[in-house]
Design a protein around this motif. Structure first.
Motif, PDB file in Angstrom:
ATOM      1  N   LYS A 151     -37.029 -51.354  -5.423  1.00 19.21           N
ATOM      2  CA  LYS A 151     -37.616 -50.666  -6.583  1.00 19.21           C
ATOM      3  C   LYS A 151     -38.993 -51.227  -6.889  1.00 19.21           C
ATOM      4  CE  LYS A 151     -33.500 -49.099  -8.892  1.00 19.21           C
ATOM      5  NZ  LYS A 151     -32.413 -49.514  -9.781  1.00 19.21           N
TER       6      LYS A 151
ATOM      7  N   ASP B 197     -33.884 -49.823 -16.689  1.00 19.64           N
ATOM      8  CA  ASP B 197     -33.520 -50.249 -15.346  1.00 19.64           C
ATOM      9  C   ASP B 197     -34.760 -50.588 -14.522  1.00 19.64           C
ATOM     10  OD1 ASP B 197     -32.032 -50.676 -13.052  1.00 19.64           O
ATOM     11  OD2 ASP B 197     -32.272 -48.587 -12.421  1.00 19.64           O
ATOM     12  N   TRP B 198     -35.757 -49.692 -14.562  1.00 22.25           N
ATOM     13  CA  TRP B 198     -36.956 -49.930 -13.749  1.00 22.25           C
ATOM     14  C   TRP B 198     -37.808 -51.049 -14.325  1.00 22.25           C
ATOM     15  CZ3 TRP B 198     -38.362 -47.828  -9.030  1.00 22.25           C
ATOM     16  CH2 TRP B 198     -37.487 -46.845  -8.529  1.00 22.25           C
TER      17      TRP B 198
ATOM     18  N   SER C 240     -32.021 -45.492 -20.243  1.00 25.18           N
ATOM     19  CA  SER C 240     -31.448 -46.545 -19.399  1.00 25.18           C
ATOM     20  C   SER C 240     -32.146 -46.568 -18.047  1.00 25.18           C
ATOM     21  CB  SER C 240     -29.946 -46.364 -19.251  1.00 25.18           C
ATOM     22  OG  SER C 240     -29.686 -45.156 -18.590  1.00 25.18           O
ATOM     23  N   THR C 241     -32.617 -45.421 -17.573  1.00 25.43           N
ATOM     24  CA  THR C 241     -33.397 -45.422 -16.339  1.00 25.43           C
ATOM     25  C   THR C 241     -34.662 -46.248 -16.529  1.00 25.43           C
ATOM     26  OG1 THR C 241     -32.659 -43.164 -16.062  1.00 25.43           O
ATOM     27  CG2 THR C 241     -34.346 -43.961 -14.545  1.00 25.43           C
TER      28      THR C 241
ATOM     29  N   THR D 207     -35.963 -54.395 -13.386  1.00 33.18           N
ATOM     30  CA  THR D 207     -35.376 -54.561 -12.057  1.00 33.18           C
ATOM     31  C   THR D 207     -35.954 -55.777 -11.332  1.00 33.18           C
ATOM     32  OG1 THR D 207     -34.894 -53.488  -9.959  1.00 33.18           O
ATOM     33  CG2 THR D 207     -37.082 -53.119 -10.882  1.00 33.18           C
TER      34      THR D 207
ATOM     35  N   PRO E 205     -30.600 -58.081 -13.579  1.00 32.21           N
ATOM     36  CA  PRO E 205     -31.941 -57.670 -13.984  1.00 32.21           C
ATOM     37  C   PRO E 205     -32.514 -58.638 -14.996  1.00 32.21           C
ATOM     38  CG  PRO E 205     -30.290 -56.165 -14.862  1.00 32.21           C
ATOM     39  CD  PRO E 205     -29.573 -57.109 -13.952  1.00 32.21           C
TER      40      PRO E 205
END
Ligand code: HEM
Ligand SMILES: [Cu+2]
Lengths: 609, 194
Positions: free
Chosen positions: A31, A22-23, A18-19, A26, A563
């Motif tokens: 970020k 996320d990136w 999930s990280t 984003t 996102p």
């Protein structure tokens, strides 16, 4: 999806998946900024390794460390990488992170376009570097002079990678610039008038305009070259009546503004750092801003100073020489601004400040050698020698890199909540400063002594051995400093001294929020009534974080855009099209499909309109 | 972001999308300017092969007229949208699309004829500069037509009206820009005898 600011507790345990998602999806400018900077630092290291290879080859006469063809590839990729994949994206990244914060905005004007720019930069860079695995990297210099770049003289596909890779990153730069222009002009918080904007924001604005106006010229040059190489045209072929000099005009019409594209934001950063560490407002704000704008305009009128030796009519040559000297005037104004800012200030010699002061000194040297080169007969003597290499490294390394490093030490605490270690920072600074001068100062004499640039080796007994050896020692000194810098980052990210909101007692708006800032940037903004919103004029000191909070009017509902995966998809499509143009049409067709799917998804996505 | 904007307004009072698009067009303008300059520099420098005399000026003059008229239709489209006149909006948008498509059609016809008569991309400098300049312009018109078709589909769904016409406005900016570029290309490429 509308997120209420306070209802966002930071998730503690997150899976790496999930990280990653996320990136990758984003649209948060912070970020995106961090990813730009990380990518740029990576390529800074790659370009640095290429430079070391060059310096090992040149450490002594008639060495055979690199095959001449490999040397050409290293030289080309070093220049191209440093300008397009390191300098530009690191500035785009720091700009991304700090411009919205400095003007009190929630994000950039077009969050998804922002993400698109990031992915185009990353994928375009990868495309460019794929050339190493496809028969050979570009080998005709970062300036890519025709006819050396035509099929006859550069038969493998390297130059095609150069053209298309840089077109992809070029789209990224234009998209990013449009975003900066709209953000800066249109999203300033109440009270942040144009003449109260931090100088860094001004320089990002002017640089963005330069990108918008300069890049198309490079694109046209590249399109014509691509046609020449792959479709049998002869835009640069003397045989059919064309002139190869056309490339130089198109390239330098882009290329000279380009050097200001990378140096103006550097000017902006030191204009933030020097005042804070001198505890004085910037001297002559208005002059600085006007000088920035003036440089922007003049930089479009000097391109032929790169071409004095191609046989321009004398009047033309002298006109361009004179215009080039005029650009030294606004540049010198800035130098005095920085010096007078420090004058009688109470200086704090932090690492950031040491880098900033060294920038001023080194950049003066680069400016002076520039003026020498702008003198036409002098240039005839010095062009294509190491003197030019010395000149542009004093401006680019001494100018851009030193101030970027200053900015890294200055802003790292804001980005990650911890300071970089100051003691190791000073070691880094010392090695960089000494190594830089060891490397590039001797090149002035080598150039005056006639050592040509762009060649893979030189004969023994010409008297160039010692100075070249010193330069190589210098290069490794810089490398040692850089290794310390990287270690410092890695260690300080976890163990650095906690920074608090405002570790340096800065007075611009990025220090009015927590370190790192929350996703929505500010819980509320203090009123902006001057160029130094966090400065308390009565108490003659910077407001404490608590005082700032007490002054701020909280924003109730903050809507952040959701996102989006579509920027990544669109970027992948564009890059695949570019790759297809190099390899096979089949890939290009797939690219078009991915691109279209991305555009449709982009338009349909909820939460943006 | 728009949510934020609706709440606070923009600093200059201009819509983000329009301001951004103007900036983009500035960049495009330099792109075409560079291509035009290349055309001018290389005009009359071909060492062999056919040149300007092959160009069919009356046909292209008519085509220019059609393209310029399409700009007028675009203006009427946006005007109708602002007034909330859905029928007018759809009608004028369709007319814009048809005229744009006609322009591209004529250009394809012209290309085929020229190639048949012996002027190709690689014939000589005239061929190279002619096809690159008009080709990039034609590609822009084609892209514009596709964009307008997508917009038309949205218009059929009734998505535009007095309080949502900015997307039309932006498409219109692009369309006028492409026309304006042609206003420069036509005399330089077709009328002036180099
Ligand atoms: C005082 C202002 C400046 C003047 C008058 C000036 C003048 C010149 C001249 C005349 C040349 C051509 C030398 C030759 O190839 O024979 C040159 C090359 C160069 N300058 Fe400057 N310059 C100035 C500032 C800068 C700055 C601020 C930068 C970068 C941030 C820069 C970057 C470069 C680069 C990269 C080249 C070499 C390009 C190449 O041939 O690969 N210059 N400069
Ligand atoms: Cu220059």
């Amino acid at each position: 999806m509308a997120t209420q600011a306070e209802a966002l507790p930071a998730p503690r345990v997150v899976s790496w998946w999930s990280t990653l998602v996320d990136w990758l999806t984003t649209v948060d400018h912070k970020k995106i900024g961090i990813m730009y900077v990380a990518g740029a630092l990576f390529f800074l290291a790659v370009g640095g390794i290429e430079a070391l290879a060059i310096r090992v080859q040149l450490a002594g006469p008639e060495r055979a460390f690199l095959h001449p063809q490999t040397y050409n590839e290293m030289l080309t990729m070093h220049g191209t990488t440093m300008i397009f994949l390191a300098a530009m994206p690191i500035l785009a990244g720091l700009g991304n992170y700090f411009v919205p914060l400095m003007i009190g905005a929630r994000d950039m004007a077009f969050p998804r376009l922002n993400a698109l720019g990031l992915w185009l930069f990353i994928l375009g860079s990868i495309l460019l570097y794929l050339s190493f695995f496809s028969g050979g990297a570009p080998d005709a210099g970062w300036f890519a002079y025709a006819p050396l770049t035509t099929k006859t003289y550069s038969p493998h596909k390297g130059m095609d990678f150069w053209i298309l890779g840089l077109m992809v990153t070029g789209i990224a730069s234009i998209a990013g610039s449009i975003n900066f222009i709209v953000t800066i002009l249109n999203m300033r918080a109440p009270g942040v008038k144009l003449n109260r904007m931090p100088v860094f924001v001004w320089t990002m604005l002017v640089t963005s305009f330069l990108i918008v106006f300069a890049f198309p010229s490079l694109t046209v040059a590249q399109v014509l070259l691509f046609l020449d190489r792959n479709f049998g045209t002869g835009f640069y072929a003397a045989e059919v009546g064309a002139t190869p000099i056309l490339w130089q005009h198109l390239f330098w019409f882009f290329g000279h503004p380009e050097v200001y594209i990378v140096v103006l934001p550097a000017f902006g950063m030191v204009s933030e750092i020097i005042p804070v560490f001198s505890r004085k407002p910037i001297f002559g704000y208005t002059a600085l801003v006007y000088a920035t704008v003036a440089i922007g305009f003049i930089s479009f009128t000097v391109w032929a100073h790169h071409m004095f030796a191609v046989g321009l009519p004398p009047v033309v040559a002298y006109a361009f020489g004179a215009a080039s000297m005029i650009i030294a005037v606004p540049t010198a104004i800035k130098i005095f601004n920085w010096i007078f800012t420090m004058w009688k200030g109470s200086l704090r010699l932090t690492t950031a400040m040491l880098f900033a002061i060294s920038f001023v000194a080194m950049f003066v040297i680069g400016g002076l050698s520039g003026i020498m080169l702008a003198t036409v007969p002098v240039d005839w003597q010095l062009t294509d020698t190491y003197f030019v290499v010395a000149h542009f490294h004093y401006t680019l390394f001494g100018g851009v890199l030193l101030s970027v490093l200053a900015a890294c030490y200055y802003w790292f605490p804001k980005m990650f909540g911890r300071k970089l270690d100051e003691r190791w920072g000073k070691v880094h600074w010392l090695l960089t400063f000494v190594g830089f001068n060891l490397t590039f100062l001797p090149m002035h004499w080598l150039g005056l002594d006639g050592m040509p640039r762009r060649i893979a080796t030189y004969g023994a007994g010409l008297g160039w051995d010692l100075l070249n050896f010193i330069a190589t020692v210098g290069a490794f000194t810089i490398a040692a400093g850089t290794a310390i810098f990287i270690l410092n980052i890695v260690v300080s990210l976890r163990k650095g001294e906690p920074a608090g909101d405002n570790p340096w007692e800065g007075w611009t708006l990025e220090w009015a929020t927590s370190s790192p800032p929350p996703a929505h940037n500010f819980d509320g903004l203090p009123p902006v009534r001057s160029r130094r919103p966090l400065w308390d004029a009565e108490k003659k000191r910077v407001l404490t974080p608590d005082e700032v909070r007490a002054l701020s009017t909280p924003d109730e509902h903050v809507h952040l855009p959701p996102p989006s995966v579509w920027p990544l998809v669109v970027a992948a499509g564009i890059t695949a099209i570019a790759a297809g143009l190099i390899y096979t049409m089949f890939v290009a067709v797939i690219g078009v499909l991915i691109f279209l799917a991305g555009v449709v998804g982009w338009i349909q996505q909820e939460g943006y309109h | 972001m728009t949510a934020h904007v609706e709440k606070h307004g923009t600093t200059l009072g201009l819509d983000h999308r329009k301001l951004g698009f103007w900036t983009f067009l500035a960049s495009e303008a330099v792109f075409f300017m560079s291509l035009i300059v290349v055309f001018i520099i290389y005009s009359g420098r071909s060492t062999e092969g056919p040149g300007q005399e092959l160009l069919n000026i009356p046909l292209t003059a008519f085509n220019t007229f059609v393209l310029l008229t399409s700009s007028l239709a675009m203006v009427l489209t946006i005007d109708a949208a602002r007034r909330g006149n859905q029928r007018g909006l759809k009608f004028w948008l369709l007319m814009t699309i048809l005229m744009g498509a006609f322009f591209v059609g004529v250009q394809i016809y012209e290309y085929r004829k020229l190639i048949h008569e012996g002027l190709t991309l690689t014939s000589n400098l005239f061929g190279m500069t002619f096809y690159t300049l008009t080709g990039f312009h034609g590609a822009h018109v084609t892209f514009g037509v596709l964009w307008l078709i997508a917009t038309y589909i949205k218009a059929l769904q009734g998505k535009f009206g007095p309080d949502n016409y900015i997307p039309l406005d932006v498409a219109g900016l692009y369309w006028h820009f492409v026309d304006l570029v042609w206003v420069f290309i036509f005399p330089i490429v077709y009328l002036i005898r180099w």
